[in-house]
Design a protein around this motif. Structure first.
Motif, PDB file in Angstrom:
ATOM      1  N   SER A   4       0.809  -1.220   0.000  1.00  0.00           N
ATOM      2  CA  SER A   4       0.000   0.000   0.000  1.00  0.00           C
ATOM      3  C   SER A   4       0.841   1.268   0.000  1.00  0.00           C
ATOM      4  CB  SER A   4      -0.917   0.022   1.224  1.00  0.00           C
ATOM      5  OG  SER A   4      -1.798  -1.070   1.195  1.00  0.00           O
ATOM      6  N   LEU A   5       2.057   1.162   0.506  1.00  0.00           N
ATOM      7  CA  LEU A   5       2.917   2.352   0.597  1.00  0.00           C
ATOM      8  C   LEU A   5       4.153   2.261  -0.290  1.00  0.00           C
ATOM      9  CD1 LEU A   5       2.653   2.996   4.429  1.00  0.00           C
ATOM     10  CD2 LEU A   5       1.380   4.108   2.574  1.00  0.00           C
ATOM     11  N   MET A   6       4.136   1.350  -1.294  1.00  0.00           N
ATOM     12  CA  MET A   6       5.269   1.269  -2.234  1.00  0.00           C
ATOM     13  C   MET A   6       5.484   2.621  -2.911  1.00  0.00           C
ATOM     14  SD  MET A   6       4.724  -2.475  -3.909  1.00  0.00           S
ATOM     15  CE  MET A   6       6.259  -2.667  -4.796  1.00  0.00           C
ATOM     16  N   VAL A   7       4.400   3.276  -3.237  1.00  0.00           N
ATOM     17  CA  VAL A   7       4.444   4.671  -3.670  1.00  0.00           C
ATOM     18  C   VAL A   7       3.918   5.455  -2.488  1.00  0.00           C
ATOM     19  CG1 VAL A   7       3.511   6.385  -5.259  1.00  0.00           C
ATOM     20  CG2 VAL A   7       4.068   4.079  -6.091  1.00  0.00           C
ATOM     21  N   PRO A   8       4.726   6.298  -1.890  1.00  0.00           N
ATOM     22  CA  PRO A   8       4.291   7.007  -0.686  1.00  0.00           C
ATOM     23  C   PRO A   8       3.143   7.981  -0.980  1.00  0.00           C
ATOM     24  CG  PRO A   8       6.507   7.693  -1.341  1.00  0.00           C
ATOM     25  CD  PRO A   8       6.089   6.618  -2.282  1.00  0.00           C
ATOM     26  N   PRO A   9       2.348   8.264   0.033  1.00  0.00           N
ATOM     27  CA  PRO A   9       1.270   9.234  -0.146  1.00  0.00           C
ATOM     28  C   PRO A   9       1.817  10.601  -0.540  1.00  0.00           C
ATOM     29  CG  PRO A   9       1.083   8.123   1.982  1.00  0.00           C
ATOM     30  CD  PRO A   9       2.402   7.735   1.390  1.00  0.00           C
ATOM     31  N   ALA A  10       1.020  11.341  -1.250  1.00  0.00           N
ATOM     32  CA  ALA A  10       1.395  12.700  -1.651  1.00  0.00           C
ATOM     33  C   ALA A  10       1.475  13.591  -0.420  1.00  0.00           C
ATOM     34  CB  ALA A  10       0.360  13.254  -2.625  1.00  0.00           C
ATOM     35  N   ASP A  11       2.189  14.679  -0.559  1.00  0.00           N
ATOM     36  CA  ASP A  11       2.242  15.646   0.536  1.00  0.00           C
ATOM     37  C   ASP A  11       0.832  16.217   0.725  1.00  0.00           C
ATOM     38  OD1 ASP A  11       2.119  18.588  -0.751  1.00  0.00           O
ATOM     39  OD2 ASP A  11       3.235  17.249  -2.082  1.00  0.00           O
TER      40      ASP A  11
END
Length: 153
Positions: A4-11
């Motif tokens: 779920s966090l392989m691509v980190p959440p946007a700022d």
């Protein structure tokens, strides 16, 4: 790292801009139903973009029937360009409302798409009309709360 966090959440600022923009393009059946039943002018016109056979099978009370293929020749006679339009079709598995929204936007209308379409309108327990008369089903407990009209979201 989790999938779920392989691509980190946007700022937060980018996320806020994204979600604000998303809401400029979509609304949901609960909000449309609340606006249509509140009394008075809801501030938009609801357009059913499906075929006549689909319209006859069931549609939202107060909606304007304007099949997507007829938008180029009939939109100007049926819709006021100063009034925002909300489009709907069968449901989330259908791009009809998206195509209708595109056709209307290309003709200068301000437009949103109603997520869930007619399917979720019925599944959430809202009244509808058919060629045989009025209808209403009990709300599906997987799509709407059973004890209140407001899901709290």
């Amino acid at each position: 790292m989790t999938r779920s966090l392989m691509v980190p959440p946007a700022d937060p600022a980018s996320a806020a801009a994204h979600f604000r923009a998303k809401l400029a393009f979509h609304t949901d059946v609960s909000d449309v139903a609340a606006d249509l039943t509140a009394g008075g002018d809801p501030g938009f016109v609801l357009v059913d973009s499906r075929s006549t056979a689909a319209w006859d099978q069931g549609h939202i009370p107060g909606a304007v029937h304007l099949p997507t293929a007829l938008i180029p020749e009939q939109a100007a006679a049926l819709l006021d360009p100063a009034v925002p339009v909300i489009t709907y079709c069968w449901g989330p598995g259908c791009d009809g409302a998206t195509r209708a929204a595109l056709a209307l936007a290309e003709r200068g209308y301000r437009v949103k798409e109603m997520l869930g379409g007619f399917e979720y309108w019925v599944r959430e327990g809202f009244a509808y009309e058919t060629w045989e008369g009025d209808g209403r089903r009990a709300a599906d407990p997987l799509t709407a709360p059973l004890t209140t009209a407001d899901c709290g979201c």
